[in-house]
Design a protein around this motif. Structure first.
Motif, mmCIF file in Angstrom:
data_model
loop_
_atom_site.group_PDB
_atom_site.id
_atom_site.type_symbol
_atom_site.label_atom_id
_atom_site.label_comp_id
_atom_site.label_asym_id
_atom_site.label_seq_id
_atom_site.Cartn_x
_atom_site.Cartn_y
_atom_site.Cartn_z
ATOM 1 N N VAL A 40 -3.303 2.159 -5.191
ATOM 2 C CA VAL A 40 -4.085 3.027 -4.301
ATOM 3 C C VAL A 40 -4.717 2.213 -3.189
ATOM 4 O O VAL A 40 -4.919 2.714 -2.069
ATOM 5 N N GLY A 41 -5.021 0.930 -3.474
ATOM 6 C CA GLY A 41 -5.557 0.079 -2.418
ATOM 7 C C GLY A 41 -4.531 -0.215 -1.334
ATOM 8 O O GLY A 41 -4.844 -0.196 -0.141
ATOM 9 N N LEU A 42 -3.301 -0.481 -1.740
ATOM 10 C CA LEU A 42 -2.246 -0.719 -0.750
ATOM 11 C C LEU A 42 -1.993 0.523 0.095
ATOM 12 O O LEU A 42 -1.852 0.440 1.321
ATOM 13 N N LEU A 43 -1.937 1.687 -0.552
ATOM 14 C CA LEU A 43 -1.797 2.926 0.212
ATOM 15 C C LEU A 43 -2.985 3.121 1.142
ATOM 16 O O LEU A 43 -2.838 3.561 2.294
ATOM 17 N N GLY A 44 -4.173 2.753 0.672
ATOM 18 C CA GLY A 44 -5.386 2.918 1.474
ATOM 19 C C GLY A 44 -5.426 2.078 2.724
ATOM 20 O O GLY A 44 -6.193 2.365 3.652
ATOM 21 N N THR A 45 -4.581 1.025 2.785
ATOM 22 C CA THR A 45 -4.550 0.211 4.004
ATOM 23 C C THR A 45 -3.900 0.939 5.170
ATOM 24 O O THR A 45 -3.887 0.416 6.289
ATOM 25 N N THR A 46 -3.380 2.130 4.929
ATOM 26 C CA THR A 46 -2.795 2.927 6.015
ATOM 27 C C THR A 46 -3.802 3.899 6.615
ATOM 28 O O THR A 46 -3.467 4.621 7.556
ATOM 29 N N ASN A 85 -10.754 -4.573 1.221
ATOM 30 C CA ASN A 85 -9.844 -4.150 0.155
ATOM 31 C C ASN A 85 -10.505 -3.126 -0.752
ATOM 32 O O ASN A 85 -9.842 -2.210 -1.250
ATOM 33 N N GLY A 86 -11.814 -3.253 -0.965
ATOM 34 C CA GLY A 86 -12.541 -2.235 -1.718
ATOM 35 C C GLY A 86 -12.580 -0.907 -0.994
ATOM 36 O O GLY A 86 -12.425 0.158 -1.608
ATOM 37 N N VAL A 87 -12.781 -0.947 0.316
ATOM 38 C CA VAL A 87 -12.719 0.281 1.121
ATOM 39 C C VAL A 87 -11.353 0.933 0.990
ATOM 40 O O VAL A 87 -11.235 2.157 0.815
ATOM 41 N N ALA A 88 -10.300 0.118 1.058
ATOM 42 C CA ALA A 88 -8.939 0.651 0.938
ATOM 43 C C ALA A 88 -8.744 1.364 -0.394
ATOM 44 O O ALA A 88 -8.141 2.439 -0.457
ATOM 45 N N VAL A 89 -9.272 0.784 -1.474
ATOM 46 C CA VAL A 89 -9.096 1.370 -2.804
ATOM 47 C C VAL A 89 -9.676 2.783 -2.856
ATOM 48 O O VAL A 89 -9.082 3.692 -3.445
ATOM 49 N N SER A 91 -10.486 4.736 -0.161
ATOM 50 C CA SER A 91 -10.372 5.447 1.118
ATOM 51 C C SER A 91 -9.798 6.849 0.979
ATOM 52 O O SER A 91 -10.063 7.721 1.799
ATOM 53 N N MET A 92 -8.998 7.093 -0.061
ATOM 54 C CA MET A 92 -8.413 8.423 -0.291
ATOM 55 C C MET A 92 -8.957 9.085 -1.551
ATOM 56 O O MET A 92 -8.464 10.136 -1.950
ATOM 57 N N ASP A 93 -9.942 8.468 -2.192
ATOM 58 C CA ASP A 93 -10.462 8.981 -3.464
ATOM 59 C C ASP A 93 -9.334 9.107 -4.491
ATOM 60 O O ASP A 93 -9.245 10.082 -5.227
ATOM 61 N N PHE A 94 -8.498 8.075 -4.537
ATOM 62 C CA PHE A 94 -7.311 8.065 -5.399
ATOM 63 C C PHE A 94 -7.488 7.109 -6.570
ATOM 64 O O PHE A 94 -6.585 6.943 -7.396
ATOM 65 N N ASP A 95 -8.654 6.440 -6.647
ATOM 66 C CA ASP A 95 -8.866 5.399 -7.653
ATOM 67 C C ASP A 95 -9.374 5.979 -8.968
ATOM 68 O O ASP A 95 -9.754 7.140 -9.055
ATOM 69 N N ASP A 96 -9.377 5.129 -9.992
ATOM 70 C CA ASP A 96 -9.676 5.588 -11.344
ATOM 71 C C ASP A 96 -11.127 6.035 -11.498
ATOM 72 O O ASP A 96 -11.998 5.693 -10.697
ATOM 73 N N THR A 97 -11.377 6.813 -12.547
ATOM 74 C CA THR A 97 -12.714 7.332 -12.845
ATOM 75 C C THR A 97 -12.982 7.141 -14.327
ATOM 76 O O THR A 97 -12.110 7.362 -15.167
ATOM 77 N N TRP A 98 -14.218 6.758 -14.637
ATOM 78 C CA TRP A 98 -14.620 6.501 -16.021
ATOM 79 C C TRP A 98 -15.639 7.537 -16.453
ATOM 80 O O TRP A 98 -16.031 8.411 -15.662
ATOM 81 N N HIS A 99 -16.051 7.441 -17.705
ATOM 82 C CA HIS A 99 -17.151 8.267 -18.213
ATOM 83 C C HIS A 99 -18.140 7.381 -18.935
ATOM 84 O O HIS A 99 -17.729 6.604 -19.807
ATOM 85 N N PRO A 100 -19.450 7.471 -18.582
ATOM 86 C CA PRO A 100 -20.057 8.300 -17.531
ATOM 87 C C PRO A 100 -19.456 8.022 -16.151
ATOM 88 O O PRO A 100 -18.871 6.976 -15.919
ATOM 89 N N LYS A 415 3.702 6.125 -9.862
ATOM 90 C CA LYS A 415 2.605 6.311 -8.904
ATOM 91 C C LYS A 415 2.394 5.034 -8.109
ATOM 92 O O LYS A 415 2.249 5.072 -6.873
ATOM 93 N N PHE A 416 2.394 3.897 -8.798
ATOM 94 C CA PHE A 416 2.215 2.621 -8.105
ATOM 95 C C PHE A 416 3.330 2.385 -7.090
ATOM 96 O O PHE A 416 3.068 1.967 -5.955
ATOM 97 N N ARG A 417 4.570 2.634 -7.490
ATOM 98 C CA ARG A 417 5.688 2.419 -6.570
ATOM 99 C C ARG A 417 5.559 3.301 -5.329
ATOM 100 O O ARG A 417 5.778 2.851 -4.197
ATOM 101 N N ALA A 418 5.219 4.559 -5.539
ATOM 102 C CA ALA A 418 5.089 5.489 -4.407
ATOM 103 C C ALA A 418 3.997 5.033 -3.451
ATOM 104 O O ALA A 418 4.156 5.116 -2.223
ATOM 105 N N ASN A 419 2.886 4.548 -3.996
ATOM 106 C CA ASN A 419 1.767 4.137 -3.153
ATOM 107 C C ASN A 419 2.036 2.804 -2.463
ATOM 108 O O ASN A 419 1.865 2.676 -1.242
ATOM 109 N N SER A 420 2.456 1.807 -3.214
ATOM 110 C CA SER A 420 2.580 0.465 -2.661
ATOM 111 C C SER A 420 3.775 0.313 -1.732
ATOM 112 O O SER A 420 3.758 -0.521 -0.817
#
Length: 475
Positions: A40-46, A85-89, A91-100, A415-420
């Motif tokens: 998702v970070g690589l995709l976010g660089t676009t 690189n953190g912004v890229a990750v 940038s699309m709200d595509f990164d992982d989410t935990w609980h809490p 998913k990784f292949r499609a994004n990167s």
């Protein structure tokens, strides 16, 4: 016996955790998080927000330099490489989410990869070293989130990655750099003064900066601690310290190292199938189930979404990609119209379609009292009333990708292949997959940055790439 403070217990855990605490389950889950975050970070660089923050960061220079993912000709000081690189990750709200609820990986991984490249390579930092520091950063975030009932629910005031993520970044960097217990404590104290990002900036270009700034600020806090800067020695114990960010703050000292179990061993991560707020994934799956009942000739009269009351994801008529990513209504209507949601769904041309706006105008929201804004318990019902009088209702309790229904390894890699592949050649894409899959056995984790730099690599690196992709290297 003098009681150890909460802050001191965190310093002890950051300093004292070792590879023996990494169970097979933790290692496997960590590698999935790392692969997804890189993709998702690589995709976010676009994205536009990435390009704006990169242009800003180019004004900084340093004797130490780290790569910007997917940009082989651009290097920045480690703090600013972690930032962009953190912004890229995120940038699309595509990164992982935990609980809490938080996005844990994007505040930690860019820091560690920036350090792995910038630091002297003697001795080399192994993949297992990277996994340990990564898990220290994840663990600190999770433990802090468990100190408040408010943190268990979808946030209302502060965006968690800029709160706990800043401390997670500092903890990971402190572990990676080998800080002693005292300096680990100081890094936490300094990081608290960097923490905090308001939820009012959700659904704007500024929200991704929360993750980038958490990565950068945590690393800065650790560098300052390394230089001897001091902060409050009980910063995590005090209501006026870290407790300022959460109501009902009730911190507790962490377990001793002898009996320590990482939270990631108990609580898995949610992985998104499309780039939008996690809550919209329940809506999308329920809407997809309803759509199976519909005929092409059916005309929709009314759409009812029964969801938790999350105000910042209630956006009836989104006008930008960031608003659309934070809209229950847009997710439901896009699935009903198109059959699914993709990266392209959030392009301006797709958001502005008359067919989407016609459906958006028919959406109503209901908030069942038992549907709490908690990613572990929430559900979504979608009811569609047709003009012919028929009504179809479907419910989603856990979407595919939730920690109770995790993506298969095959789907995660796809998913990784499609994004990167949007920014990297296929040999780099496959090289990252194979490196991450064997990360605990890799002697030099800077191999990842070799692939992340992207095309136009020097010939000697291309030879290394071919060697790394050989059966001998990865069998």
């Amino acid at each position: 016996m003098i009681r150890k403070s909460v802050t001191e217990s965190f310093a002890s855990v950051i300093h004292g955790l070792n590879v023996g605490h990494l169970t097979d389950r933790v290692i496997q889950r960590s590698k999935r998080m790392i692969l997804d975050t890189l993709g998702v970070g690589l995709l976010g660089t676009t994205t536009e927000v990435f390009h704006k923050t990169t242009q800003y960061s180019k004004i900084y220079s340093s004797d130490m330099a780290s790569c910007v993912w997917g940009h082989p000709d651009l290097k920045l000081p480690p703090t600013h490489a972690a930032f962009v690189n953190g912004v890229a990750v995120h940038s699309m709200d595509f990164d992982d989410t935990w609980h809490p609820a938080t996005h844990p990986s994007g505040t930690v991984l860019p820091v560690l990869l920036a350090l792995s490249e910038a630091l002297p390579q003697n001795p080399r930092v192994s993949g297992l070293d990277l996994l340990l520091a990564f898990n220290v950063g994840i663990e600190v975030q999770g433990r802090l989130m468990h100190f408040s009932r408010e943190a268990s629910d979808i946030p209302k005031r502060f965006h968690p990655p800029k709160v706990v993520g800043t401390l997670g970044s500092a903890a990971a960097a402190a572990k990676f750099l080998g800080l002693d217990r005292t300096k680990c404590r100081e890094a936490m104290a300094i990081a608290v003064s960097y923490a905090g990002g308001p939820m009012a900036n959700a659904a704007t270009q500024t929200k991704p900066l929360h993750v980038g700034n958490a990565a950068r600020n945590g690393l800065e806090a650790t560098f300052l601690a390394l230089l001897g800067l001091q902060g409050n020695q009980e910063i995590l114990d005090k209501e006026a310290g870290f407790g300022a960010f959460y109501s009902n703050y009730a911190p507790q000292a962490l377990p001793t190292l002898e009996s320590y179990t990482l939270l990631l061993d108990k609580q898995d991560i949610a992985t998104k199938r499309f780039p939008a707020h996690l809550g919209t994934h329940w809506v999308a799956d329920a809407a997809a189930s309803v759509r199976k009942h519909l005929l092409p000739t059916d005309r929709i009269k009314r759409i009812v979404l029964r969801i938790p009351d999350v105000k910042y994801v209630n956006r009836p008529f989104p006008v930008s990609e960031h608003e659309a990513r934070h809209s229950f209504q847009f997710a439901a209507c896009t699935v009903l119209l198109d059959g699914g949601i993709s990266v392209q769904s959030f392009h301006k041309s797709q958001i502005d379609r008359p067919q989407i706006w016609e459906l958006l105008d028919k959406v109503e929201l209901e908030y069942p009292p038992d549907n709490h804004p908690n990613f572990d318990t929430l559900y979504c019902e979608v009811s569609v009333n047709l003009e012919n009088g028929n009504t179809f209702t479907e419910r989603c309790d856990a979407f595919y990708g939730h920690w109770r229904k995790p993506l298969s390894q095959e789907d995660l890699e796809e998913k990784f292949r499609a994004n990167s592949s949007t920014v990297l050649p296929s040999e780099s894409v496959e090289g990252i997959i194979k490196t991450v899959n064997r990360l605990e056995d890799i002697e030099d984790c800077s191999l990842l940055t070799t692939f992340l730099k992207g095309p136009h690599l020097p010939k000697k690196t291309s030879k290394c790439t071919r060697r790394l992709l050989s059966t001998h290297s990865f069998s």
